[in-house]
Design an enzyme around this catalytic site. Structure first.
Site, PDB file in Angstrom:
ATOM      1  N   SER A 257      -6.823  -8.159  -0.241  1.00 57.21           N
ATOM      2  CA  SER A 257      -5.658  -8.073   0.644  1.00 57.21           C
ATOM      3  C   SER A 257      -5.038  -6.693   0.765  1.00 57.21           C
ATOM      4  O   SER A 257      -4.125  -6.504   1.578  1.00 57.21           O
ATOM      5  CB  SER A 257      -4.586  -9.073   0.195  1.00 57.21           C
ATOM      6  OG  SER A 257      -4.874 -10.353   0.702  1.00 57.21           O
TER       7      SER A 257
ATOM      8  N   SER B 276       1.793 -11.194   1.730  1.00 64.40           N
ATOM      9  CA  SER B 276       0.352 -11.192   1.948  1.00 64.40           C
ATOM     10  C   SER B 276      -0.024 -12.288   2.942  1.00 64.40           C
ATOM     11  O   SER B 276      -0.905 -13.112   2.704  1.00 64.40           O
ATOM     12  CB  SER B 276      -0.412 -11.391   0.630  1.00 64.40           C
ATOM     13  OG  SER B 276      -1.753 -10.962   0.765  1.00 64.40           O
TER      14      SER B 276
ATOM     15  N   LYS C  84      -4.659  -5.125   4.168  1.00 58.60           N
ATOM     16  CA  LYS C  84      -3.487  -5.273   5.034  1.00 58.60           C
ATOM     17  C   LYS C  84      -2.724  -3.958   5.201  1.00 58.60           C
ATOM     18  O   LYS C  84      -1.999  -3.777   6.185  1.00 58.60           O
ATOM     19  CB  LYS C  84      -2.565  -6.366   4.489  1.00 58.60           C
ATOM     20  CG  LYS C  84      -3.169  -7.763   4.541  1.00 58.60           C
ATOM     21  CD  LYS C  84      -2.190  -8.809   4.026  1.00 58.60           C
ATOM     22  CE  LYS C  84      -2.733 -10.234   4.176  1.00 58.60           C
ATOM     23  NZ  LYS C  84      -3.795 -10.552   3.215  1.00 58.60           N
TER      24      LYS C  84
END
Length: 528
Positions: A185, A363, A188
Protein backbone atom coordinates in the site's frame (compact mmCIF):
# COMPACT_ATOMS: atom_id res chain seq x y z
CA UNK A 1 15.29 25.72 -0.39
CA UNK A 2 13.84 25.15 3.06
CA UNK A 3 10.26 23.98 3.52
CA UNK A 4 8.35 26.97 5.04
CA UNK A 5 7.00 24.92 7.92
CA UNK A 6 10.55 23.78 8.68
CA UNK A 7 11.58 27.40 9.31
CA UNK A 8 8.92 27.67 12.01
CA UNK A 9 10.04 24.33 13.37
CA UNK A 10 13.64 25.48 13.64
CA UNK A 11 12.54 28.44 15.75
CA UNK A 12 10.40 26.33 18.05
CA UNK A 13 12.51 23.19 18.34
CA UNK A 14 14.93 24.07 21.21
CA UNK A 15 12.09 24.94 23.55
CA UNK A 16 9.92 22.04 22.46
CA UNK A 17 12.74 19.54 22.92
CA UNK A 18 13.31 20.70 26.50
CA UNK A 19 9.63 20.31 27.27
CA UNK A 20 9.50 16.95 25.52
CA UNK A 21 12.31 15.55 27.62
CA UNK A 22 10.66 16.67 30.82
CA UNK A 23 7.17 15.40 30.00
CA UNK A 24 7.92 12.19 28.08
CA UNK A 25 7.02 9.91 31.02
CA UNK A 26 3.66 11.67 31.41
CA UNK A 27 3.11 11.51 27.66
CA UNK A 28 3.59 7.76 27.56
CA UNK A 29 1.03 7.31 30.33
CA UNK A 30 -1.33 9.78 28.68
CA UNK A 31 -1.31 8.12 25.27
CA UNK A 32 -3.58 5.26 26.28
CA UNK A 33 -5.94 7.62 28.09
CA UNK A 34 -6.22 9.97 25.14
CA UNK A 35 -6.43 7.40 22.36
CA UNK A 36 -10.06 6.22 22.90
CA UNK A 37 -11.63 9.71 22.66
CA UNK A 38 -9.37 10.51 19.74
CA UNK A 39 -10.54 7.42 17.88
CA UNK A 40 -14.18 8.15 18.67
CA UNK A 41 -13.77 11.73 17.55
CA UNK A 42 -12.10 10.68 14.33
CA UNK A 43 -15.01 8.40 13.52
CA UNK A 44 -17.62 10.99 14.46
CA UNK A 45 -16.18 14.09 12.85
CA UNK A 46 -14.45 12.68 9.76
CA UNK A 47 -11.80 15.43 9.58
CA UNK A 48 -10.25 13.64 6.62
CA UNK A 49 -12.98 14.89 4.34
CA UNK A 50 -13.22 18.46 5.57
CA UNK A 51 -9.86 19.65 6.83
CA UNK A 52 -6.26 18.37 6.62
CA UNK A 53 -6.08 14.65 7.11
CA UNK A 54 -6.45 13.48 10.68
CA UNK A 55 -6.73 14.07 14.35
CA UNK A 56 -3.08 14.12 15.31
CA UNK A 57 -0.95 14.04 18.40
CA UNK A 58 -1.41 17.81 18.67
CA UNK A 59 -5.04 17.30 19.63
CA UNK A 60 -4.19 14.95 22.45
CA UNK A 61 -1.35 17.12 23.66
CA UNK A 62 -3.49 20.24 23.57
CA UNK A 63 -5.97 18.47 25.81
CA UNK A 64 -3.12 17.68 28.18
CA UNK A 65 -1.81 21.25 27.96
CA UNK A 66 1.53 20.28 26.44
CA UNK A 67 3.28 22.51 23.94
CA UNK A 68 5.44 19.56 22.95
CA UNK A 69 2.67 18.77 20.47
CA UNK A 70 4.42 20.91 17.90
CA UNK A 71 6.91 18.11 17.28
CA UNK A 72 4.25 16.00 15.65
CA UNK A 73 3.02 18.24 12.90
CA UNK A 74 6.22 19.59 11.38
CA UNK A 75 5.69 20.24 7.66
CA UNK A 76 2.02 19.46 8.05
CA UNK A 77 0.63 23.07 8.31
CA UNK A 78 -1.21 25.25 8.11
CA UNK A 79 -1.13 26.75 11.60
CA UNK A 80 -3.45 29.34 13.06
CA UNK A 81 -2.15 32.24 15.14
CA UNK A 82 -1.96 30.23 18.37
CA UNK A 83 0.09 27.42 16.89
CA UNK A 84 -2.77 24.93 16.61
CA UNK A 85 -3.08 23.09 13.31
CA UNK A 86 -6.42 23.72 11.66
CA UNK A 87 -6.93 19.96 11.29
CA UNK A 88 -7.38 19.73 15.04
CA UNK A 89 -10.28 22.17 15.23
CA UNK A 90 -12.82 19.53 14.26
CA UNK A 91 -11.63 17.21 16.98
CA UNK A 92 -11.59 19.93 19.61
CA UNK A 93 -15.06 21.06 18.61
CA UNK A 94 -16.40 17.55 19.12
CA UNK A 95 -14.96 17.42 22.65
CA UNK A 96 -15.52 20.88 24.09
CA UNK A 97 -18.62 23.04 24.18
CA UNK A 98 -16.83 26.30 24.84
CA UNK A 99 -14.59 28.11 22.46
CA UNK A 100 -11.34 29.96 22.45
CA UNK A 101 -9.58 32.47 20.29
CA UNK A 102 -8.78 32.03 16.61
CA UNK A 103 -11.11 29.10 15.99
CA UNK A 104 -13.93 30.08 13.72
CA UNK A 105 -16.39 27.97 11.74
CA UNK A 106 -14.82 25.13 9.81
CA UNK A 107 -16.24 24.93 6.32
CA UNK A 108 -17.83 21.61 5.47
CA UNK A 109 -18.11 20.30 9.01
CA UNK A 110 -21.26 18.86 10.48
CA UNK A 111 -23.57 21.32 12.18
CA UNK A 112 -23.96 18.90 15.07
CA UNK A 113 -20.66 19.95 16.59
CA UNK A 114 -20.08 23.51 17.78
CA UNK A 115 -17.74 25.57 15.66
CA UNK A 116 -15.58 27.06 18.46
CA UNK A 117 -12.70 25.04 19.82
CA UNK A 118 -10.36 25.37 22.79
CA UNK A 119 -7.21 27.30 21.97
CA UNK A 120 -3.93 25.48 21.96
CA UNK A 121 -0.91 26.92 23.69
CA UNK A 122 1.21 29.14 21.47
CA UNK A 123 4.28 27.24 20.33
CA UNK A 124 5.46 28.92 17.15
CA UNK A 125 5.77 32.58 18.13
CA UNK A 126 8.31 34.29 20.31
CA UNK A 127 10.64 31.33 20.39
CA UNK A 128 14.24 31.75 19.31
CA UNK A 129 16.83 29.25 18.16
CA UNK A 130 18.24 27.75 14.99
CA UNK A 131 18.12 24.00 15.50
CA UNK A 132 18.18 22.09 12.25
CA UNK A 133 20.56 24.46 10.54
CA UNK A 134 23.61 22.37 11.43
CA UNK A 135 25.00 19.30 9.68
CA UNK A 136 22.61 16.56 8.63
CA UNK A 137 22.96 13.03 10.01
CA UNK A 138 25.91 11.25 8.43
CA UNK A 139 25.73 8.10 6.36
CA UNK A 140 28.13 6.29 8.69
CA UNK A 141 26.19 7.21 11.81
CA UNK A 142 22.91 6.17 10.20
CA UNK A 143 24.47 2.92 9.02
CA UNK A 144 25.69 2.22 12.54
CA UNK A 145 22.19 2.45 14.03
CA UNK A 146 20.03 1.26 11.11
CA UNK A 147 22.28 -1.55 9.91
CA UNK A 148 21.76 -3.87 12.90
CA UNK A 149 18.01 -3.20 12.84
CA UNK A 150 17.82 -4.02 9.14
CA UNK A 151 19.62 -7.29 9.85
CA UNK A 152 16.74 -8.34 12.10
CA UNK A 153 15.62 -11.78 10.90
CA UNK A 154 11.99 -10.77 11.52
CA UNK A 155 12.20 -8.50 8.46
CA UNK A 156 12.55 -11.48 6.15
CA UNK A 157 14.87 -12.37 3.32
CA UNK A 158 14.83 -9.09 1.38
CA UNK A 159 15.00 -5.58 2.74
CA UNK A 160 15.82 -2.18 1.24
CA UNK A 161 16.04 1.26 2.82
CA UNK A 162 16.59 4.94 2.09
CA UNK A 163 16.71 8.08 4.24
CA UNK A 164 16.61 11.58 2.74
CA UNK A 165 16.99 15.06 4.27
CA UNK A 166 13.86 16.89 3.08
CA UNK A 167 15.43 20.32 3.52
CA UNK A 168 18.13 19.54 0.96
CA UNK A 169 16.81 16.55 -0.96
CA UNK A 170 20.07 14.72 -0.27
CA UNK A 171 20.01 10.99 0.36
CA UNK A 172 21.70 10.36 3.70
CA UNK A 173 21.51 6.58 3.75
CA UNK A 174 20.70 3.76 1.38
CA UNK A 175 20.65 -0.03 1.44
CA UNK A 176 19.54 -1.54 -1.86
CA UNK A 177 17.72 1.76 -2.38
CA UNK A 178 17.51 1.24 -6.13
CA UNK A 179 16.20 -2.33 -5.94
CA UNK A 180 12.51 -2.65 -6.82
CA UNK A 181 10.29 -4.67 -4.49
CA UNK A 182 6.53 -5.06 -4.08
CA UNK A 183 5.52 -1.93 -2.19
CA UNK A 184 2.03 -3.03 -1.11
CA UNK A 185 0.00 0.00 0.00
CA UNK A 186 2.91 2.43 -0.05
CA UNK A 187 2.00 2.50 -3.76
CA UNK A 188 -0.71 4.93 -2.65
CA UNK A 189 1.95 7.62 -2.13
CA UNK A 190 2.75 7.42 -5.84
CA UNK A 191 -0.95 7.44 -6.70
CA UNK A 192 -1.46 10.51 -4.51
CA UNK A 193 1.36 12.51 -6.09
CA UNK A 194 0.30 11.54 -9.62
CA UNK A 195 -3.36 12.42 -9.06
CA UNK A 196 -2.54 15.77 -7.47
CA UNK A 197 -0.18 16.55 -10.35
CA UNK A 198 -2.56 15.53 -13.11
CA UNK A 199 -5.92 16.76 -11.85
CA UNK A 200 -4.96 19.32 -9.20
CA UNK A 201 -5.54 19.49 -5.44
CA UNK A 202 -8.76 21.49 -5.84
CA UNK A 203 -10.39 19.20 -8.40
CA UNK A 204 -13.77 17.80 -7.38
CA UNK A 205 -15.39 14.77 -8.97
CA UNK A 206 -18.91 15.38 -10.25
CA UNK A 207 -21.90 13.04 -10.22
CA UNK A 208 -24.75 14.44 -12.28
CA UNK A 209 -28.15 13.89 -13.79
CA UNK A 210 -29.15 14.89 -17.31
CA UNK A 211 -32.38 14.87 -19.30
CA UNK A 212 -32.33 13.60 -22.86
CA UNK A 213 -33.93 16.08 -25.27
CA UNK A 214 -37.57 15.67 -26.31
CA UNK A 215 -38.03 12.84 -23.83
CA UNK A 216 -38.63 12.03 -20.19
CA UNK A 217 -35.45 9.99 -19.92
CA UNK A 218 -33.16 10.90 -17.03
CA UNK A 219 -29.59 9.56 -16.92
CA UNK A 220 -27.55 9.33 -13.73
CA UNK A 221 -23.96 9.90 -14.91
CA UNK A 222 -21.14 8.56 -12.76
CA UNK A 223 -17.97 10.63 -12.62
CA UNK A 224 -15.94 8.21 -10.52
CA UNK A 225 -16.52 9.71 -7.06
CA UNK A 226 -15.61 6.93 -4.58
CA UNK A 227 -17.00 8.91 -1.64
CA UNK A 228 -20.51 9.49 -3.03
CA UNK A 229 -22.93 8.53 -0.26
CA UNK A 230 -26.59 7.59 0.07
CA UNK A 231 -26.53 7.93 3.87
CA UNK A 232 -28.56 10.58 5.67
CA UNK A 233 -25.48 12.28 7.08
CA UNK A 234 -23.17 12.89 4.14
CA UNK A 235 -20.40 14.14 6.47
CA UNK A 236 -18.98 16.47 3.84
CA UNK A 237 -19.18 13.99 0.96
CA UNK A 238 -21.30 14.33 -2.16
CA UNK A 239 -24.82 13.16 -1.35
CA UNK A 240 -27.07 11.04 -3.53
CA UNK A 241 -29.95 12.47 -1.50
CA UNK A 242 -28.98 16.03 -2.40
CA UNK A 243 -28.73 15.01 -6.03
CA UNK A 244 -32.24 13.54 -5.81
CA UNK A 245 -33.54 16.75 -4.19
CA UNK A 246 -32.14 18.94 -6.93
CA UNK A 247 -33.12 16.55 -9.74
CA UNK A 248 -36.71 16.30 -8.49
CA UNK A 249 -36.92 20.09 -8.19
CA UNK A 250 -35.61 20.55 -11.74
CA UNK A 251 -38.09 18.01 -13.12
CA UNK A 252 -41.04 19.58 -11.30
CA UNK A 253 -40.03 22.96 -12.70
CA UNK A 254 -40.50 21.30 -16.11
CA UNK A 255 -43.92 19.99 -15.00
CA UNK A 256 -42.58 16.43 -15.08
CA UNK A 257 -43.36 13.89 -12.36
CA UNK A 258 -42.70 10.61 -14.17
CA UNK A 259 -39.49 9.58 -15.96
CA UNK A 260 -37.45 6.61 -17.07
CA UNK A 261 -34.10 6.34 -15.34
CA UNK A 262 -30.80 5.05 -16.72
CA UNK A 263 -27.28 5.09 -15.34
CA UNK A 264 -24.05 5.81 -17.22
CA UNK A 265 -20.71 4.28 -16.16
CA UNK A 266 -18.94 4.79 -19.49
CA UNK A 267 -16.20 7.03 -18.08
CA UNK A 268 -14.24 3.94 -17.02
CA UNK A 269 -12.93 1.29 -19.40
CA UNK A 270 -11.71 -2.29 -19.20
CA UNK A 271 -12.36 -4.84 -16.45
CA UNK A 272 -13.94 -3.51 -13.27
CA UNK A 273 -12.75 -6.41 -11.09
CA UNK A 274 -9.36 -5.94 -9.45
CA UNK A 275 -6.83 -8.69 -10.32
CA UNK A 276 -7.07 -10.00 -6.74
CA UNK A 277 -10.62 -11.09 -7.62
CA UNK A 278 -14.09 -10.56 -6.18
CA UNK A 279 -13.67 -12.99 -3.29
CA UNK A 280 -12.18 -10.39 -0.94
CA UNK A 281 -13.27 -7.54 1.32
CA UNK A 282 -10.53 -5.06 0.40
CA UNK A 283 -11.98 -3.33 -2.66
CA UNK A 284 -15.23 -3.11 -4.60
CA UNK A 285 -15.63 -3.36 -8.35
CA UNK A 286 -13.95 -0.30 -9.81
CA UNK A 287 -16.78 1.56 -11.48
CA UNK A 288 -17.56 5.18 -12.28
CA UNK A 289 -20.74 5.01 -10.19
CA UNK A 290 -21.06 3.64 -6.68
CA UNK A 291 -22.46 4.72 -3.32
CA UNK A 292 -20.59 4.25 -0.06
CA UNK A 293 -17.92 2.20 -1.82
CA UNK A 294 -20.47 -0.57 -2.38
CA UNK A 295 -20.26 -1.51 1.31
CA UNK A 296 -22.99 -3.74 2.70
CA UNK A 297 -22.58 -2.39 6.22
CA UNK A 298 -22.32 1.07 7.77
CA UNK A 299 -18.51 1.25 7.79
CA UNK A 300 -16.59 3.92 5.94
CA UNK A 301 -13.11 2.42 6.04
CA UNK A 302 -11.37 -0.91 6.40
CA UNK A 303 -12.54 -4.21 5.00
CA UNK A 304 -16.22 -4.94 4.36
CA UNK A 305 -18.43 -7.15 2.24
CA UNK A 306 -19.31 -5.41 -1.02
CA UNK A 307 -22.21 -5.54 -3.43
CA UNK A 308 -21.52 -7.36 -6.66
CA UNK A 309 -23.27 -4.59 -8.63
CA UNK A 310 -22.24 -1.24 -7.11
CA UNK A 311 -23.41 0.87 -10.06
CA UNK A 312 -26.80 -0.79 -10.39
CA UNK A 313 -27.34 -0.65 -6.62
CA UNK A 314 -26.45 3.06 -6.50
CA UNK A 315 -28.89 3.75 -9.35
CA UNK A 316 -31.63 1.77 -7.59
CA UNK A 317 -31.10 3.80 -4.42
CA UNK A 318 -31.32 6.97 -6.48
CA UNK A 319 -34.57 5.78 -8.09
CA UNK A 320 -36.05 5.16 -4.62
CA UNK A 321 -34.96 8.63 -3.51
CA UNK A 322 -36.68 10.17 -6.53
CA UNK A 323 -39.88 8.28 -5.72
CA UNK A 324 -39.74 9.63 -2.17
CA UNK A 325 -39.64 13.11 -3.71
CA UNK A 326 -42.65 12.60 -5.92
CA UNK A 327 -40.95 11.50 -9.15
CA UNK A 328 -42.24 8.18 -10.45
CA UNK A 329 -39.76 5.91 -12.21
CA UNK A 330 -39.21 2.26 -13.03
CA UNK A 331 -36.09 0.32 -12.08
CA UNK A 332 -33.05 1.89 -13.77
CA UNK A 333 -31.12 0.29 -16.61
CA UNK A 334 -27.60 1.00 -17.96
CA UNK A 335 -27.32 3.47 -20.84
CA UNK A 336 -24.94 6.21 -21.96
CA UNK A 337 -26.01 9.84 -21.91
CA UNK A 338 -25.87 11.60 -25.27
CA UNK A 339 -24.01 14.83 -25.98
CA UNK A 340 -27.37 16.56 -26.45
CA UNK A 341 -28.64 15.81 -22.95
CA UNK A 342 -29.48 18.82 -20.78
CA UNK A 343 -28.09 19.22 -17.28
CA UNK A 344 -30.50 18.75 -14.38
CA UNK A 345 -28.37 18.61 -11.22
CA UNK A 346 -24.81 18.00 -10.02
CA UNK A 347 -23.10 17.13 -6.74
CA UNK A 348 -19.35 17.17 -6.25
CA UNK A 349 -16.89 15.28 -4.09
CA UNK A 350 -14.59 16.93 -1.56
CA UNK A 351 -11.45 18.27 -3.27
CA UNK A 352 -8.83 15.79 -4.38
CA UNK A 353 -6.58 17.01 -1.56
CA UNK A 354 -9.10 15.66 0.99
CA UNK A 355 -9.57 12.39 -0.91
CA UNK A 356 -5.80 11.89 -0.99
CA UNK A 357 -5.54 12.43 2.76
CA UNK A 358 -8.38 10.02 3.48
CA UNK A 359 -6.88 7.44 1.12
CA UNK A 360 -3.48 7.59 2.82
CA UNK A 361 -4.67 7.68 6.42
CA UNK A 362 -7.12 4.79 6.08
CA UNK A 363 -5.28 3.02 3.25
CA UNK A 364 -8.55 3.19 1.32
CA UNK A 365 -8.25 0.95 -1.73
CA UNK A 366 -11.46 2.15 -3.38
CA UNK A 367 -10.30 5.77 -3.29
CA UNK A 368 -6.87 4.71 -4.55
CA UNK A 369 -8.27 2.96 -7.60
CA UNK A 370 -10.59 5.88 -8.29
CA UNK A 371 -7.68 8.34 -8.08
CA UNK A 372 -5.64 6.23 -10.49
CA UNK A 373 -8.49 6.50 -13.00
CA UNK A 374 -8.93 10.22 -12.37
CA UNK A 375 -5.23 10.54 -13.16
CA UNK A 376 -5.80 8.63 -16.38
CA UNK A 377 -8.74 10.84 -17.38
CA UNK A 378 -6.73 14.01 -16.71
CA UNK A 379 -3.71 12.64 -18.60
CA UNK A 380 -5.69 11.52 -21.64
CA UNK A 381 -5.18 7.80 -20.98
CA UNK A 382 -7.89 5.10 -20.89
CA UNK A 383 -9.54 5.03 -17.45
CA UNK A 384 -8.63 1.41 -16.75
CA UNK A 385 -6.15 -0.49 -14.60
CA UNK A 386 -3.58 -0.37 -17.38
CA UNK A 387 -4.35 3.22 -18.32
CA UNK A 388 -4.14 4.30 -14.68
CA UNK A 389 -0.70 2.74 -14.34
CA UNK A 390 0.49 4.40 -17.54
CA UNK A 391 -0.85 7.77 -16.38
CA UNK A 392 0.80 7.49 -12.96
CA UNK A 393 4.16 6.79 -14.56
CA UNK A 394 3.66 9.69 -17.00
CA UNK A 395 2.96 12.17 -14.19
CA UNK A 396 5.88 11.01 -12.05
CA UNK A 397 8.19 11.25 -15.04
CA UNK A 398 7.11 14.88 -15.48
CA UNK A 399 8.28 15.52 -11.93
CA UNK A 400 11.71 14.07 -12.69
CA UNK A 401 11.40 11.21 -10.20
CA UNK A 402 13.62 8.07 -10.33
CA UNK A 403 11.44 5.48 -12.08
CA UNK A 404 14.00 2.79 -12.90
CA UNK A 405 12.53 -0.58 -11.98
CA UNK A 406 9.13 0.88 -11.06
CA UNK A 407 5.95 -0.84 -12.22
CA UNK A 408 2.39 0.41 -11.69
CA UNK A 409 -0.27 -2.27 -12.08
CA UNK A 410 -2.96 -0.55 -10.01
CA UNK A 411 -3.47 2.48 -7.78
CA UNK A 412 -3.84 0.73 -4.42
CA UNK A 413 -0.87 -1.61 -4.16
CA UNK A 414 -3.03 -4.71 -3.84
CA UNK A 415 -1.50 -6.08 -7.03
CA UNK A 416 1.84 -7.82 -6.43
CA UNK A 417 2.92 -6.78 -9.92
CA UNK A 418 3.51 -3.28 -8.52
CA UNK A 419 7.22 -2.56 -7.99
CA UNK A 420 8.78 0.48 -6.33
CA UNK A 421 12.18 1.37 -4.92
CA UNK A 422 13.09 3.00 -1.63
CA UNK A 423 14.71 5.75 -3.72
CA UNK A 424 11.41 6.47 -5.49
CA UNK A 425 9.34 6.48 -2.31
CA UNK A 426 11.64 8.95 -0.56
CA UNK A 427 11.81 11.05 -3.73
CA UNK A 428 8.00 11.19 -3.79
CA UNK A 429 7.96 12.43 -0.20
CA UNK A 430 10.69 14.96 -0.93
CA UNK A 431 8.76 16.28 -3.92
CA UNK A 432 5.63 16.62 -1.75
CA UNK A 433 7.69 18.71 0.71
CA UNK A 434 9.19 20.90 -2.01
CA UNK A 435 8.03 24.54 -1.64
CA UNK A 436 7.76 24.66 -5.43
CA UNK A 437 4.96 22.04 -5.28
CA UNK A 438 2.47 23.09 -2.59
CA UNK A 439 -0.26 21.20 -4.45
CA UNK A 440 1.45 17.96 -3.40
CA UNK A 441 1.43 18.68 0.33
CA UNK A 442 -1.60 16.40 1.03
CA UNK A 443 0.73 13.47 0.27
CA UNK A 444 2.43 14.39 3.56
CA UNK A 445 -0.48 15.63 5.66
CA UNK A 446 -2.46 12.46 4.93
CA UNK A 447 0.17 10.13 6.37
CA UNK A 448 -1.01 8.26 9.50
CA UNK A 449 0.43 9.37 12.85
CA UNK A 450 2.21 6.62 14.79
CA UNK A 451 0.09 5.31 17.64
CA UNK A 452 -2.84 7.58 16.92
CA UNK A 453 -4.43 7.62 13.49
CA UNK A 454 -5.31 5.44 10.54
CA UNK A 455 -3.30 2.30 9.89
CA UNK A 456 -0.72 3.28 12.54
CA UNK A 457 -3.26 3.74 15.34
CA UNK A 458 -2.59 0.26 16.70
CA UNK A 459 1.18 0.34 16.37
CA UNK A 460 4.17 1.88 18.17
CA UNK A 461 2.95 1.05 21.69
CA UNK A 462 5.76 2.00 24.05
CA UNK A 463 8.08 3.06 21.22
CA UNK A 464 9.66 6.55 21.10
CA UNK A 465 8.25 7.14 17.64
CA UNK A 466 4.70 7.36 19.03
CA UNK A 467 3.15 10.61 17.85
CA UNK A 468 6.34 11.58 16.02
CA UNK A 469 6.46 9.26 13.01
CA UNK A 470 4.07 9.93 10.11
CA UNK A 471 4.08 7.05 7.65
CA UNK A 472 2.18 4.99 5.10
CA UNK A 473 2.05 1.30 5.82
CA UNK A 474 2.05 -1.53 3.31
CA UNK A 475 1.04 -5.11 4.04
CA UNK A 476 0.55 -8.17 1.88
CA UNK A 477 1.35 -11.76 2.74
CA UNK A 478 5.14 -11.84 2.91
CA UNK A 479 5.42 -8.11 2.13
CA UNK A 480 5.73 -5.31 4.71
CA UNK A 481 6.69 -1.71 3.97
CA UNK A 482 6.79 1.64 5.73
CA UNK A 483 7.48 5.04 4.18
CA UNK A 484 7.04 8.48 5.67
CA UNK A 485 8.59 11.38 7.53
CA UNK A 486 10.08 12.07 10.95
CA UNK A 487 11.98 14.90 12.65
CA UNK A 488 15.17 13.84 14.37
CA UNK A 489 16.44 15.23 17.67
CA UNK A 490 18.39 17.97 15.88
CA UNK A 491 15.36 19.24 14.00
CA UNK A 492 16.07 17.70 10.61
CA UNK A 493 12.97 16.66 8.72
CA UNK A 494 13.74 13.27 7.19
CA UNK A 495 11.95 11.07 4.69
CA UNK A 496 12.43 7.33 4.95
CA UNK A 497 11.35 4.19 3.15
CA UNK A 498 11.80 0.61 4.34
CA UNK A 499 10.65 -2.28 2.12
CA UNK A 500 10.82 -5.95 3.08
CA UNK A 501 9.78 -9.22 1.49
CA UNK A 502 10.07 -12.82 2.53
CA UNK A 503 9.31 -16.28 1.17
CA UNK A 504 8.17 -18.04 3.26
CA UNK A 505 6.35 -15.12 4.90
CA UNK A 506 7.57 -13.75 8.22
CA UNK A 507 5.33 -13.36 11.26
CA UNK A 508 3.49 -10.06 10.53
CA UNK A 509 3.52 -8.54 14.00
CA UNK A 510 7.24 -9.11 14.46
CA UNK A 511 7.99 -7.65 11.03
CA UNK A 512 5.90 -4.56 11.70
CA UNK A 513 7.62 -4.03 15.05
CA UNK A 514 10.95 -4.26 13.27
CA UNK A 515 9.90 -1.57 10.80
CA UNK A 516 8.52 0.61 13.57
CA UNK A 517 11.82 0.33 15.45
CA UNK A 518 13.66 1.63 12.38
CA UNK A 519 11.46 4.72 12.15
CA UNK A 520 11.58 5.30 15.92
CA UNK A 521 15.37 5.16 15.79
CA UNK A 522 15.39 7.99 13.24
CA UNK A 523 13.24 10.06 15.60
CA UNK A 524 15.65 9.68 18.53
CA UNK A 525 18.98 9.66 16.72
CA UNK A 526 21.06 12.74 16.01
CA UNK A 527 23.40 10.40 14.12
CA UNK A 528 26.41 12.65 13.77
Amino acid sequence: MVVPELKAWRAARPHVVRVARSVRPQLVRAVEAVKPPLVRAAGAVKPLVTQPSTVQFTAGAATLGLVVAATVVTAAGPWDSTGQRTAERDWAASQGRAGGADHGHVSGTSGKAPAPAPSAASVLTGLGGSVGAGPSPTEKALADVLGPLLDNAALGTERTAAVVDLATGKRLYGKGAGDALSPASTTKIATAVAALTAAGADHRIATRTVLEPDSEKVVLVGGGDPTLTARKDAEGNASLRTLADETARALKDRKTDEVTLSYDTSLYEGPDVHPIGLDNTNVARVTALMADEGRLDDTSSGTAKRTEQPAADAAKKFADLLKDRGIKTADPVPAEATDRAKALATVKSPPLSALVERMLTNSDNDIAEALARQTAVAAGEPASFKGGGTAIRKQLKKLGLPLKGAEFADGSGLDRADKLTADLLTALLAKAADPAHPELRPALTGLPVAGFTGTLSGRYAGQPGTGLVRAKTGTLTGVHTLAGTVVDTDGHLLAFAFLTASDPPTEPTATQKGLDALASTLATCGCK
